[in-house]
Structure formats: structure tokens, C-alpha cells
Scaffold this active site. Structure first.
Site, PDB file in Angstrom:
ATOM      1  N   ASN A 195       0.851  -1.184   0.000  1.00 40.28           N
ATOM      2  CA  ASN A 195       0.000   0.000   0.000  1.00 40.28           C
ATOM      3  C   ASN A 195       0.892   1.242   0.000  1.00 40.28           C
ATOM      4  O   ASN A 195       2.121   1.143  -0.029  1.00 40.28           O
ATOM      5  CB  ASN A 195      -0.985  -0.017   1.177  1.00 40.28           C
ATOM      6  N   ARG A 196       0.300   2.395   0.037  1.00 37.74           N
ATOM      7  CA  ARG A 196       1.060   3.639  -0.089  1.00 37.74           C
ATOM      8  C   ARG A 196       2.099   3.782   1.026  1.00 37.74           C
ATOM      9  O   ARG A 196       3.262   4.114   0.763  1.00 37.74           O
ATOM     10  CB  ARG A 196       0.084   4.821  -0.069  1.00 37.74           C
ATOM     11  N   GLU A 209       3.402   1.389   2.921  1.00 37.23           N
ATOM     12  CA  GLU A 209       4.416   0.345   2.808  1.00 37.23           C
ATOM     13  C   GLU A 209       5.418   0.659   1.708  1.00 37.23           C
ATOM     14  O   GLU A 209       6.615   0.374   1.836  1.00 37.23           O
ATOM     15  CB  GLU A 209       3.734  -1.001   2.557  1.00 37.23           C
ATOM     16  N   ASP A 250      -7.286  -7.459   1.912  1.00 35.86           N
ATOM     17  CA  ASP A 250      -7.413  -8.893   1.673  1.00 35.86           C
ATOM     18  C   ASP A 250      -8.278  -9.164   0.449  1.00 35.86           C
ATOM     19  O   ASP A 250      -7.980 -10.051  -0.358  1.00 35.86           O
ATOM     20  CB  ASP A 250      -8.034  -9.584   2.894  1.00 35.86           C
TER      21      ASP A 250
END
Length: 310
Positions: free
Chosen positions: A197-198, A200, A265
């Protein structure tokens, strides 16, 4: 956008390995403040357990019609037994390793009043070395006949030996999709795609000051890790895919955001099913983006069906 490959999805089998959790919800009404402390009193009226973490990824894959196997670690406790029972109910082929060193099953308990989350309590312990040996063995057995391996990393310890899991999959000719955690991305070398994600992505490559800067950093990371593709999920900014052919982007599709828990998920599962069913990474991203836009409108860790996607 190509039609969702529902028929091909039913013929596919996907293996999910990662941090298995149980999400427990207590729903109730709030009509007073406690006289003991300035906190609301929740009168619990309903309780519900749902699969969480890597188990929720597997649940979403099953909901999209694909066959799915799950490898993870649980404790010898009530929560672990509940995970096994819920997996069976959802048609998941579960290969759960019961930690021989006394680890408790990872449990996230949420208390909700009038459909609003008031409190979350987490119980979690890292698995021991013998449990990780079990993960290695179960994964090596379960990967036969699978078209794709999904590694769902929630930094709870199940993927402490992720390098070996990727090598096992590569030796079997099975592509690997990784949902990462942390900043040590060299651990994921040899995967087919990584889906940070952004936040991470910022942990991995630092902050970027423009889309061109992001593209340079993303393509450098993709090359360093030997990836076919790198997909960044960016919340309200949508998703951006980087491959050897360049950059492709999809805007966010959420109409109303109610609850983002478990949304990653669902995105991961939809991407995996679409890819295992034969779509390329870009078309798979488009379907994952649509699924993410649907699931954030639901309460708690939820699933998206083929009918909803279509």
C-alpha cells in the site's frame, strides 16, 4: 475492461500462506456512560466470528469461485478451533499448523456500538521454530496442483522464512504474489508481483515528490527484486501498476467508505483469482480495484461475490 473470468476461476486453485487470524465482533447498543470511568457501556446483543488475515484472503478467493488451500499457524485453543471450523464452512482446504510451543491464535476482538467500532483488543504471539518447520512442510505438500501462491504478510511471524517459501514455489513453477510488510523487501526477491500500500511503499523506497519520481523508484525496486510487476494500492488515489511495459493507473471506485478493515485482503484475493484465471496483471488490477471499491462499503472483514463484481 474484459469480463470477469468466472468459469476459468472455478478451474483454478490458489495456495495462501501467511498470518492466520480470527476476527471476533461483539455488537451491541450504547445508551449510557459508565459510572466507573468516562467510557460508553455496550450492552452486547450479538457475537460474530470471521476469518482474518491470510484466512480472510482465502475466504475471499473461495467467494470468487476458485479452489483455495490455506497454510498458517494457530494455537491449541478455542480461537484456533474456530478458525478451522470457519475455514471448513467456507470450503477452504486448510492445512493449519498447531504451534507445539504454546502460541495462542492471533485474535482481534472488536466491540461495536450502533455499528461504530468503539474498541479493538489484539491477542498475538509469534510462532516458534517448530511451527515454522510445519509451515515449510505443509506448504511444500499443498503447492502441488496450484496455479498461484499468495503470501499474506501481516508481520506476525508466519512468513519469517519467506525466502525459502518463494524458492519452493519457483522450483515448482508456481508464480508468487506477495502482500508485504515492513521495509526489508529483499526478502521477497524472486516473487512475481508485490502489492504494497502507499505507506508500505514509502517504507521501502522513501517519500516521492512527484509521479515521475514514484515511477523511477518503483521501477528500480521492481528490477532489484526481479519482479514481473509491482502494484501500489493508494486508497483514495486508486492503484498504480508498474511492469516492464511501463506504468498503468486505475482511479479509486469506492462510492462510500464505511469500513476499510480487510479491504486489502479482498483486493489481494481478487487480483490472485483474476490472474490465476488467465488475465494479465493490468486487467487483474482493474477487477481488484472494483472489488476494493465494493468491500469498503461493508462492515468489518467481508467478501465480494462474482455477482457483485459483475
Amino acid at each position: 475492461m474484459m469480463p470477469f473470468p468466472a468459469r476459468e476461476a472455478r478451474a483454478a486453485k490458489i495456495l495462501v500462506v501467511g498470518d492466520v487470524m480470527l476476527d471476533r465482533y461483539w455488537f451491541g447498543e450504547v445508551d449510557r456512560i459508565s459510572p466507573e470511568a468516562p467510557v460508553p457501556v455496550v450492552r452486547v446483543a450479538r457475537r460474530e466470528d470471521r476469518l482474518g488475515g491470510a484466512a480472510n484472503v482465502a475466504r475471499n478467493i473461495a467467494a470468487l469461485g476458485a479452489r483455495v488451500a490455506l497454510v498458517g499457524v494457530v494455537g491449541a485453543d478455542e480461537a484456533g478451533a474456530r478458525v478451522g471450523a470457519l475455514a471448513a464452512e467456507d470450503g477452504i482446504e486448510a492445512h493449519l499448523v498447531e504451534d507445539p510451543d504454546g502460541m495462542d491464535t492471533t485474535l482481534k476482538m472488536r466491540v461495536l456500538g450502533r455499528q461504530q467500532q468503539l474498541l479493538r483488543v489484539d491477542f498475538e504471539h509469534a510462532p516458534g521454530a517448530r511451527a515454522l518447520d510445519g509451515v515449510d512442510d505443509r506448504m511444500a505438500d499443498a503447492i502441488a496442483g496450484c496455479q498461484l501462491l499468495v503470501l499474506s504478510d501481516y508481520a506476525k511471524g508466519t512468513l519469517a522464512r519467506v525466502e525459502g517459501l518463494i524458492q519452493t514455489a519457483r522450483a515448482a513453477g508456481v508464480p508468487v504474489l506477495v502482500d508485504p510488510k515492513g521495509h526489508r523487501y529483499r526478502r521477497y526477491y524472486g516473487a512475481s508481483i508485490v502489492t504494497p500500500n502507499r505507506n508500505e511503499m514509502q517504507d521501502a523506497v522513501g517519500r516521492w515528490d512527484s509521479e515521475d519520481d514514484l515511477t523511477r523508484r518503483a521501477q528500480a525496486l521492481r528490477a532489484e527484486l526481479g519482479l514481473e510487476a509491482l502494484l501500489i494500492t493508494r486508497s483514495e488515489q486508486g492503484m498504480t501498476l508498474f511492469t516492464g511495459e511501463g506504468r498503468r493507473h486505475a482511479d479509486a471506485q469506492a462510492h462510500e467508505v464505511f469500513d476499510v478493515s480487510g479491504a486489502g485482503d479482498t483486493v489481494l484475493a481478487t487480483l490472485a483469482v483474476a490472474r490465476a484465471a488467465g488475465l494479465d496483471w493490468y486487467e487483474s488490477m482493474l477487477w481488484a480495484n472494483r472489488a476494493g471499491g465494493i468491500v469498503v462499503g461493508k462492515l468489518g472483514t467481508s467478501i465480494v461475490s462474482v455477482e457483485e463484481l459483475s
